[in-house]
Design an enzyme around this catalytic site. Sequence first.
Site, PDB file in Angstrom:
ATOM      1  N   GLU A  50      45.452  37.320  42.033  1.00  0.00           N
ATOM      2  CA  GLU A  50      45.023  38.696  42.286  1.00  0.00           C
ATOM      3  C   GLU A  50      46.235  39.588  42.573  1.00  0.00           C
ATOM      4  OE1 GLU A  50      41.444  39.949  44.606  1.00  0.00           O
ATOM      5  OE2 GLU A  50      42.938  40.686  46.046  1.00  0.00           O
ATOM      6  N   PRO A  54      50.375  49.080  43.426  1.00  0.00           N
ATOM      7  CA  PRO A  54      51.258  49.597  44.479  1.00  0.00           C
ATOM      8  C   PRO A  54      51.096  51.093  44.673  1.00  0.00           C
ATOM      9  CG  PRO A  54      52.458  48.174  42.958  1.00  0.00           C
ATOM     10  CD  PRO A  54      51.128  48.460  42.334  1.00  0.00           C
ATOM     11  N   ASP A 143      34.086  48.954  49.952  1.00  0.00           N
ATOM     12  CA  ASP A 143      34.372  49.207  51.359  1.00  0.00           C
ATOM     13  C   ASP A 143      33.188  49.893  52.032  1.00  0.00           C
ATOM     14  OD1 ASP A 143      36.861  48.189  50.874  1.00  0.00           O
ATOM     15  OD2 ASP A 143      37.831  50.151  50.669  1.00  0.00           O
ATOM     16  N   PRO A 191      28.992  40.330  56.748  1.00  0.00           N
ATOM     17  CA  PRO A 191      28.585  41.067  57.953  1.00  0.00           C
ATOM     18  C   PRO A 191      27.239  41.760  57.835  1.00  0.00           C
ATOM     19  CG  PRO A 191      30.893  41.500  57.457  1.00  0.00           C
ATOM     20  CD  PRO A 191      30.345  40.706  56.307  1.00  0.00           C
ATOM     21  N   LYS A 206      22.182  38.025  42.546  1.00  0.00           N
ATOM     22  CA  LYS A 206      23.234  38.566  41.676  1.00  0.00           C
ATOM     23  C   LYS A 206      23.425  37.692  40.434  1.00  0.00           C
ATOM     24  CE  LYS A 206      26.231  39.011  45.173  1.00  0.00           C
ATOM     25  NZ  LYS A 206      27.472  39.341  45.924  1.00  0.00           N
ATOM     26  N   TYR A 314      45.125  34.940  46.274  1.00  0.00           N
ATOM     27  CA  TYR A 314      45.374  36.321  46.665  1.00  0.00           C
ATOM     28  C   TYR A 314      46.877  36.439  46.923  1.00  0.00           C
ATOM     29  CZ  TYR A 314      40.330  36.505  47.162  1.00  0.00           C
ATOM     30  OH  TYR A 314      38.974  36.451  46.906  1.00  0.00           O
TER      31      TYR A 314
END
Length: 559
Positions: A50, A54, A143, A191, A206, A314
């Site tokens: 991943e 930048p 997010d 969460p 999904k 990652y």
Amino acid sequence: MSRIIDKINSRRSKHRFKSKIQNNDSIVNKSKNEEKDPIDIPAGWFYSFEFFPPKTEAGLDNLFTRIDRMVTNLDPLFIDVTWGHSGSTAPRTMAVASYAQRYCGIDVLLHLTCTGVTRELLANTLDQAKACGVRNILALRGDPPRGKRSWKKGDVSGGECDRAVDLVRLIRDLHGDYFGIAVAGHPEGHPSSYGLGEEISHLKEKMDAGADFILTQFFYDVNLFLEYVKLCRRAGIDSPIIPGIMPIQSFSSFMRMTEFCNISVPPKVLHRLEQFKHDDEAIKKIGCEIASEMCRTILLKTEEDGGVDGVHFYTLNLERSVTTILLSMGAFHIETPAHETQKNDAHESSHDDAGSHELSDSQKFVSQNFNNDKTTHFQSHRSQRLFPWRPSAMKARLNEDVRPINWANRPKSYVMRTEFWDEYPNGRWGDSTSPAFGELSHVAHFYSFTLGSDEDRRAMLGQSPTTPLDVYEVFAKYVEGSVPHIPWCETPLQSESFTIQSKLAALNRAGFLTINSQPPVNGAKSDHPIFGWGGPGGRVYQKAYCECFVSKLNMDRLI
């Protein structure tokens, strides 16, 4: 251009888990004396990387070179590129995805989030991705909405697609099977779910809506992941599940990421790290060992025990740790001609750095190339290849003989000297030319920093500032530690700044609003608990400086 799920299925049809099952008896019967030797991972396993776009143009240019180098040397099955909140990084994300497919010859998995976004905008983004040659989408909710610090139970996105499953359905409705679709999995629960059972139920929904495979959140407890896979299989989810592996780069970032994302850390892992928490070099090395051990454990398990046949790294836009991990796992090795072996042995005895992997003109990466089921030699010497690049992943560009000029075309000695510079500290905010430049909230879709709800922000920063002095006081309290975050700094003041804390507070109360600073250090030991970084035996020297917001009146007073 290929759908990643098709590549995975093609590879699985050749390898499946046959060799893993065949080798299981020999693994069980292995004597204790032999356990010190690593067991070969069964053929057919794969890995992917991943990257995030930048913040600066220089960082973007250097990331292109880094992706090209990592794709050429390490040969991942695919790469994925992150997507900022509500498409905030869309131009840069598309630039990275397009460049990687066109010029690096690698299939790209493009992140796409639906928080606060209309269906029309999502449709336009999918059309743009298709025009860039992208055939793979990671469908995410994204997010938390602006004003919320994190997702809560029962939350929806606030856009026209409430959840990731709605985005999956939209992609299938608009483009049929053109795109391969990945979705996120959470081995420790999400969460906004009421438990792991509900999380897996949402995941099944999904997959039934048309998703092809799963990328998981990073974790450090392998047993939790293996159990998660088994629960998914019992729930009827038979799609590929690819575990997310995040190499540990520093103790402080590790603690922040695991705390914010509620990631469990086994006591043994924490103990290994805490002993060297002030030694960045040692932390990186231990982090590589931990990641390698995790990958081996997962890849050596059978399907019945929760094992899988691929891992996803990652990278945080860094390459040294991932290269070290894959080297230790046997994904490739570095060949040196016999006439250079003696010279290199002498050099390594005085410059031992297993993580740098800087090649001479005659050395080469020899990849086991699990992703293409053949062994390929990647020469570092350009004359050994027709062109110094991999073929494009786009059919229309397969025969091209011209590529854009970037850092890869600069003098090799310069590239080799500088390619790992950003693995080391560069001040509080880092080096803006680095591909890895940015704060934690910009480097992973599982980590999102906000100042919380409107009520949280008012309680932290003040209900309603009426004079400049009210604003000055917030900055001063941040420096003193009573305000944990401000919009320009997502983490508390570093411990080295405690030596100038009172002076910084005074500056802020005088109207010089500091956002970056460091104290002078004159020859402190490199393993100093506050000022040190790197291994023992070195010295740290740094100049004092301060960056601040300032009014014109105060600026005139200074100059």
